[in-house]
Design a protein around this motif. Structure first.
Motif, PDB file in Angstrom:
ATOM      1  N   LYS A 223     -30.881  67.802  25.239  1.00 29.53           N
ATOM      2  CA  LYS A 223     -31.571  67.178  23.624  1.00 29.53           C
ATOM      3  C   LYS A 223     -31.834  68.972  23.457  1.00 29.53           C
ATOM      4  O   LYS A 223     -31.982  69.870  23.424  1.00 29.53           O
ATOM      5  N   LYS A 227     -23.958  63.702  20.312  1.00 29.03           N
ATOM      6  CA  LYS A 227     -24.037  62.138  19.778  1.00 29.03           C
ATOM      7  C   LYS A 227     -22.680  62.056  19.093  1.00 29.03           C
ATOM      8  O   LYS A 227     -21.989  60.871  19.561  1.00 29.03           O
ATOM      9  N   GLU A 258     -28.669  55.099  24.952  1.00 29.01           N
ATOM     10  CA  GLU A 258     -29.453  54.712  23.508  1.00 29.01           C
ATOM     11  C   GLU A 258     -28.937  55.403  22.575  1.00 29.01           C
ATOM     12  O   GLU A 258     -29.011  54.994  21.544  1.00 29.01           O
ATOM     13  N   THR A 259     -27.488  56.604  22.766  1.00 32.50           N
ATOM     14  CA  THR A 259     -27.127  56.506  21.879  1.00 32.50           C
ATOM     15  C   THR A 259     -25.746  55.914  21.583  1.00 32.50           C
ATOM     16  O   THR A 259     -25.397  55.087  20.091  1.00 32.50           O
ATOM     17  N   GLU A 262     -27.339  52.590  20.261  1.00 30.20           N
ATOM     18  CA  GLU A 262     -27.384  51.444  18.671  1.00 30.20           C
ATOM     19  C   GLU A 262     -26.357  52.240  18.018  1.00 30.20           C
ATOM     20  O   GLU A 262     -26.136  51.965  16.518  1.00 30.20           O
ATOM     21  N   SER A 263     -24.722  53.019  18.455  1.00 28.82           N
ATOM     22  CA  SER A 263     -23.842  53.102  17.272  1.00 28.82           C
ATOM     23  C   SER A 263     -22.429  52.551  18.086  1.00 28.82           C
ATOM     24  O   SER A 263     -21.714  52.114  17.079  1.00 28.82           O
TER      25      SER A 263
END
Lengths: 306, 273
Positions: A223, A227, A258-259, A262-263
């Protein structure tokens, strides 16, 4: 094979004349900074076995303008002092470096009480927190100065045991930047963090011998996740395996999913601790139990190719 | 203490009590009981003892105050506004979305030194500040931490107490707002913290007992603390809800806002009408 946490600690001590910082120690032997006070008595405070006090006090020391370096085991930092890190370090966004050792199954014989298997999941949820995990001793040494220059809450994760060297001298640790460290082809992508990175490289080699050519993306910073690097790898390979010495819930595998969901959704297989507690005993046997060894990474890639 | 100073402090305390209750009334929620019990302590610190300035809340050598019992922040906010750290208009926006005056203090509100309100942590935070100032050679800076008495049930308090005494952090002063009530009743009925004096002495602290509503006793206590070679705990005997008859010694007013009628009566009582 070298022990990254100790080499990191040595490097921090070497930099102590160049950078002004204050060391706060728990009563552990985690990265050698428990000896900092011998050389720099005015810049070191010992807290004994009292982690809540340790981290809340770190907030106070940082509040008064100091760069603070705190070291203890990852289980205690992330859980015993969880709230102090969240509310008193992350919320006011203070300049505290947390050296958290004994993370993952390489803690081995000490058993589940001392194996941090959820620390990244917990701390990733805190705003303002940056989480890094060097993949070998060279990355650990390279991180030291970057970490001292860094401003804000920084959680640095280390395994207990020695790990193989995978980087060449001169490796630059760029916080927040993923690196393709093996580029054999686009059949699949393996994303690895920390001590698992060398297993990912071994798996890539084994796969190459079988005519399967993959890329390995080293994530040194969970973190903020790089991405762009993750999405780029997904675009090029279409299939992703993640590997981490941490529960598959909430760590690298989750962050990648998660990345990508979404993408750029592609199939992802997450390797890591399978939602169970660690055991007391040989780490390699614990890796086998959790399907985290090289042959398991190889098998996971093949599964995705089927 | 000369009578002029005493009267000034008394007037400030009255003003603070009224502003505090108005703020909590306007917010519709908050903690009047423990806010009223700490009024003389805060007034003595900010208008008599501490090295603070009007307007300038950031000068380096200022004394530091940590409100560990962060739920009782309205009087602290009122003082900060009175010192000119932000506009007094902001006070009536307590607990409203977008206001700098959160229900429990956040970092960055002018004059508020640190986030607080998760009980049991403020002594460690203040101790950390005192450690840093020692390291920096700034030996004139005093750090004051105000805790509630129920808060002393938190174990971290005693971790900090042990550590501060071990390090002989003599510039650190803890004030215990000993009003003897917590949200569900008498502190000593819920989990006894007595005997406090013995406990802090056993932990290696200099302990001073004072009437927490008496400016002269408080001033003396803070002056004595300054010369200690160890950290000092001032056990301030207080009354929860002090100054408002129906709030005094009543745990119901730990966390309840007065309605318009109650506010009016409270203000009249404080003014002595």
């Amino acid at each position: 094979m070298e022990i990254s946490r100790l080499e990191f600690g040595k490097e921090i001590i070497k930099l102590a004349d160049k950078y002004d910082f204050t060391v706060l120690n728990a009563d552990t032997k985690c990265c050698g900074l428990e000896n900092f006070g011998k050389k720099y008595p005015d810049r070191c405070f010992n807290f004994g076995i009292a982690e809540q006090n340790l981290f809340a006090a770190a907030s106070g020391v940082a509040n008064a303008g100091e760069k603070v370096v705190v070291s203890t085991f990852a289980v205690f930092a992330s859980m015993r002092a969880c709230e102090q890190i969240r509310t008193f370090i992350c919320y006011p966004n203070l300049n505290v470096m947390i050296i958290a050792t004994h993370a993952g199954l390489l803690t081995g014989e000490d058993g589940a009480t001392h194996i941090a298997s959820e620390d990244m999941a917990i701390l990733r949820a805190f705003p303002n927190m940056t989480i890094v995990e060097p993949s070998d001793v060279i990355a650990a040494r390279a991180l030291a100065e970057e970490a001292l220059k860094f401003n804000g809450p920084l959680y640095i994760r280390f395994p207990k045991a020695a790990t193989p060297v995978i980087h060449d001298e001169g490796y630059k640790f760029e916080i927040g930047k993923g690196k393709i460290i093996c580029d054999r082809g686009n059949d699949a992508g393996i994303i690895a963090i920390g001590a698992m990175t060398y297993k990912a490289l071994q798996a890539a080699e084994t796969l190459a011998n079988e005519g399967i050519n993959v890329k390995v993306l080293e994530i040194n910073t969970l973190k903020p996740l790089d991405k762009a690097a993750v999405i780029d790898l997904a675009k090029k390979t279409g299939k992703i395996v993640t590997v981490e010495d941490h529960t598959i819930i909430g760590g690298l595998g989750s962050a990648v999913c998660e990345t990508l969901s979404e993408s750029y959704p592609v199939p992802v297989k997450r390797l890591g601790i399978q939602d169970c507690f660690g055991e007391s005993g040989d780490p390699q046997k614990q890796y086998d139990k959790n399907h985290m060894n090289t042959q398991h990474i190889v098998a996971a890639v093949k599964d995705l190719l089927d | 203490m000369d009578s002029k100073k005493l009267n000034f402090l008394k007037e400030k305390a009255k003003e603070l009590r009224i502003t505090t209750l108005k703020m909590i009334h306007e917010a519709g929620s908050g903690h009047p009981g423990g806010s009223l019990s700490e009024i003389e302590i805060l007034t003595t610190l900010y208008y008599d003892i501490m090295n603070v300035k009007d307007k300038d809340y950031r000068f380096e050598d200022r004394d530091r105050f940590v409100l560990s019992k962060g739920h009782c922040c309205p009087p602290l906010y009122a003082i900060c506004a009175d010192k000119g750290y932000f506009s007094k208009d902001e006070l009536m926006r307590l607990r409203k979305y977008g206001s700098i005056l959160h229900g429990h203090p956040k970092a960055g509100t002018p004059g508020v030194e640190t986030v607080s309100g998760s009980l049991g942590n403020g002594l460690s935070v203040g101790m950390g500040m005192a450690m840093a100032f020692r390291k920096q050679g700034k030996n004139d800076i005093r750090v004051f931490v105000l805790c509630g008495d129920g808060e002393l049930q938190e174990g971290a308090i005693w971790e900090a107490a042990m550590c501060a005494a071990h390090n002989k952090l003599n510039k650190l002063t803890l004030i215990v707002d000993h009003n003897k009530l917590q949200i569900n009743g008498q502190v000593d009925d819920i989990v006894a913290i007595s005997p406090l004096k013995d406990k802090f002495e056993a932990f290696g602290w200099n302990v001073i007992e004072a009437d927490g509503h008496d400016f002269e006793e408080l001033e003396q206590a803070f002056k004595k603390a300054e010369n200690s070679d160890r950290p000092t705990a001032i056990l301030a005997e207080t009354i929860k809800g002090k100054g408002v008859s129906f709030m005094e010694n009543n745990a119901v007013w730990h966390g309840k806002a007065p309605n318009a009628e109650e506010l009016e009566q409270a203000i009249a009582e404080i003014r002595g009408e």
